[in-house]
Scaffold this motif. Structure first.
Motif: not given
Length: 109
Positions: A5-17, A76-86
């Protein structure tokens, strides 16, 4: 500590692909990065998977929806998504399996 539930900003250093810097055959199937200013148990900034965004991005503001506890590793890895993700545990496991399949994990929702 539970950060769900914590709001965070993830800096992407390994983009998808992109390829893992040490294991070039490992391709990131989701955006992956770190959260500035939060130091994890490995002494580095907290790592995070961003799921639900299917194109490469530079950063992402979202909510921690799960924590992946590696039973045979210090991280431990965190999984982050949009607030409305279920997302279910199975959906989360599928999204991060490209890397987490090498570890024994527990997913905290």
């Amino acid at each position: 500590m539970n950060n769900i539930g914590r709001k965070v900003r993830v800096i992407i250093d390994r983009p998808i692909g992109s390829s893992h810097p040490e294991y070039p055959d490992l391709i990131y199937e989701c955006n992956y990065g770190y959260i500035e200013g939060i130091i994890a148990d490995d002494g580095e900034e907290q790592d995070a998977y961003v799921i639900g965004i299917l194109e490469p991005i530079d950063s992402f503001d979202g909510v921690v929806i799960a924590q992946i506890i590696r039973k045979n590793d210090v991280e431990t890895k965190w999984v982050v998504a949009s607030e409305d993700a279920k997302l279910t545990e199975k959906e989360i496991r599928n999204a991060v399996n490209f890397q987490e399949k090498f570890f024994e994990i527990k997913v905290l929702l």
